[in-house]
Design a protein around this motif. Structure first.
Motif, PDB file in Angstrom:
ATOM      1  N   LEU A  39       0.658  -1.148  -0.062  1.00 56.32           N
ATOM      2  CA  LEU A  39       0.120   0.038   0.014  1.00 56.32           C
ATOM      3  C   LEU A  39       0.926   1.086   0.036  1.00 56.32           C
ATOM      4  O   LEU A  39       2.028   1.045   0.838  1.00 56.32           O
ATOM      5  N   PRO A  40       0.470   2.464  -0.565  1.00 54.58           N
ATOM      6  CA  PRO A  40       1.396   3.538  -0.533  1.00 54.58           C
ATOM      7  C   PRO A  40       1.174   4.370   0.735  1.00 54.58           C
ATOM      8  O   PRO A  40       0.659   3.640   1.868  1.00 54.58           O
ATOM      9  N   ASP A  41       2.102   5.256   1.100  1.00 53.32           N
ATOM     10  CA  ASP A  41       2.260   5.932   2.240  1.00 53.32           C
ATOM     11  C   ASP A  41       0.930   6.517   2.891  1.00 53.32           C
ATOM     12  O   ASP A  41       0.013   6.899   1.871  1.00 53.32           O
ATOM     13  N   ASN A  42       0.811   6.385   4.149  1.00 55.02           N
ATOM     14  CA  ASN A  42      -0.439   6.956   4.700  1.00 55.02           C
ATOM     15  C   ASN A  42      -1.576   5.867   4.736  1.00 55.02           C
ATOM     16  O   ASN A  42      -2.735   6.113   5.261  1.00 55.02           O
ATOM     17  N   VAL A  91      -8.587  -2.261   4.991  1.00 56.48           N
ATOM     18  CA  VAL A  91      -7.673  -1.310   4.416  1.00 56.48           C
ATOM     19  C   VAL A  91      -7.881   0.091   5.047  1.00 56.48           C
ATOM     20  O   VAL A  91      -9.068   0.438   5.095  1.00 56.48           O
ATOM     21  N   GLU A  92      -6.879   0.475   5.890  1.00 60.58           N
ATOM     22  CA  GLU A  92      -6.999   1.726   6.648  1.00 60.58           C
ATOM     23  C   GLU A  92      -6.320   2.910   6.202  1.00 60.58           C
ATOM     24  O   GLU A  92      -5.377   2.730   5.549  1.00 60.58           O
ATOM     25  N   SER A  93      -6.715   4.178   6.464  1.00 56.88           N
ATOM     26  CA  SER A  93      -6.018   5.295   6.111  1.00 56.88           C
ATOM     27  C   SER A  93      -5.509   6.026   7.748  1.00 56.88           C
ATOM     28  O   SER A  93      -6.376   5.859   8.640  1.00 56.88           O
ATOM     29  N   SER A  94      -4.403   6.251   7.600  1.00 55.12           N
ATOM     30  CA  SER A  94      -3.812   6.735   8.700  1.00 55.12           C
ATOM     31  C   SER A  94      -4.407   7.940   9.427  1.00 55.12           C
ATOM     32  O   SER A  94      -4.713   8.902   8.588  1.00 55.12           O
ATOM     33  N   GLY A  95      -4.864   7.883  10.475  1.00 55.73           N
ATOM     34  CA  GLY A  95      -5.529   8.911  11.305  1.00 55.73           C
ATOM     35  C   GLY A  95      -7.026   8.839  11.305  1.00 55.73           C
ATOM     36  O   GLY A  95      -7.749   9.546  11.800  1.00 55.73           O
TER      37      GLY A  95
END
Length: 306
Positions: A39-42, A91-95
């Motif tokens: 997965l890409p950054d973040n 799949v999660e997004s940071s924050g």
């Protein structure tokens, strides 16, 4: 004297440790057999025990874990580990609050192991995202006026069927914090060209991209997601071979990628290609012929209670 010292040591141990510390044992588990893209950054994957439908996080799954084909987790409440009927990977997004509705993999435990797949419904009712959505497409030049149709070939992919007052959506997607991007992947001169069809956030509202359609046809664009690949976009940084446009969509690959919050790449698809289809080489323009996209079942992993 030794007996007295032993009693004092035991008494001191129980004085220092609360009842919770003594009684709440913890366990371990691992994930292996990954077939997941980096997965890409973040953004990251996260693993979850499913206990009577409730999500209990065991931790994040990093790109390093994928490369090593193993992720180990410890200090898991033993009660949760023993009673979990199923396991899921999101799949999660940071924050962003977790868990998201982007359940990529899920599977039931059979003994101490669970085989996780992208097209699954587990015993406690949790379904993977792919199990909850569907998409069909039609091959048609929907933005091209009737008087100009003979100037073009088979150049359009749209997510509706019918015409005029009889248009109907061919998408059944689930939104919330998740949106979608559709991409047409066309091979020319042994190179793949990825054509972004825009962000989809509603089954029956046009996506946010019409860069391949001439402005002269703007008033003819249907209010549904889709694209006619008629011209070289003026705002692209990509280069294409001579004669690439208008694009003959036959033989090209169509992918639909759920995108988590904050993803705004226009040149690179999000790496989880969840639904896919190959446009038949003999396809003809027909607004009434719907072809279904298929779930990409290549994704997978194995969860093991240790």
């Amino acid at each position: 004297m030794k007996k007295i010292i032993s009693i004092l040591i035991i008494s001191f141990f129980f004085y220092q440790c609360s009842e919770t510390d003594v009684l709440n044992e913890t366990g371990k588990m691992e994930l292996t057999d990954f077939n997941l893209p980096n997965l890409p950054d973040n953004y990251h994957y996260e693993g979850w025990l499913l206990v009577d439908g409730s999500y209990v996080s065991v931790g994040k799954i990093t790109n390093d874990s994928l490369a090593n084909n193993i992720a180990r987790f410890s200090r898991i409440e033993m009660t949760d580990l023993q009673t979990a009927q199923s396991f899921a990977i999101t799949v999660e997004s940071s924050g962003s609050p977790a868990p998201s509705n982007y359940v990529l993999l899920a599977g039931d435990f059979d003994g101490n192991t669970a085989d996780l797949s992208s097209n699954s419904e587990v015993s406690n009712g949790v379904m993977s995202l792919a199990k909850r959505i569907s998409a069909g497409y039609t091959v048609q030049n929907a933005s091209v006026p009737a008087e100009n149709q003979n100037e073009y070939g088979v150049n359009g992919i749209w997510f509706f069927k019918g015409s005029g007052a009889n248009m109907e959506p061919t998408l059944q997607l689930e939104y919330g914090e998740t949106k979608y991007q559709a991409w047409l992947i066309k091979t020319a001169d042994n190179l793949e060209y990825k054509l972004n069809m825009g962000i989809i956030d509603n089954d029956t509202i046009a996506d946010n991209s019409r860069m391949f359609i001439p402005s002269a046809f703007a008033e003819n664009i249907p209010d549904f997601p889709g694209e006619d690949f008629l011209q070289l976009p003026s705002n692209t940084t990509s280069s294409y071979p001579e004669g690439f446009f208008p694009v003959d969509v036959r033989g090209a690959k169509l992918i639909l990628t759920p995108i988590p919050s904050g993803y705004n790449q226009t040149e690179i698809p999000f790496p989880v290609h969840l639904l896919e289809a190959t446009i038949p080489n003999d396809a003809q323009k027909d607004p009434n012929l719907t072809r279904e996209m298929q779930v990409n079942t290549n994704f997978g992993a194995k969860a093991t209670k240790l």
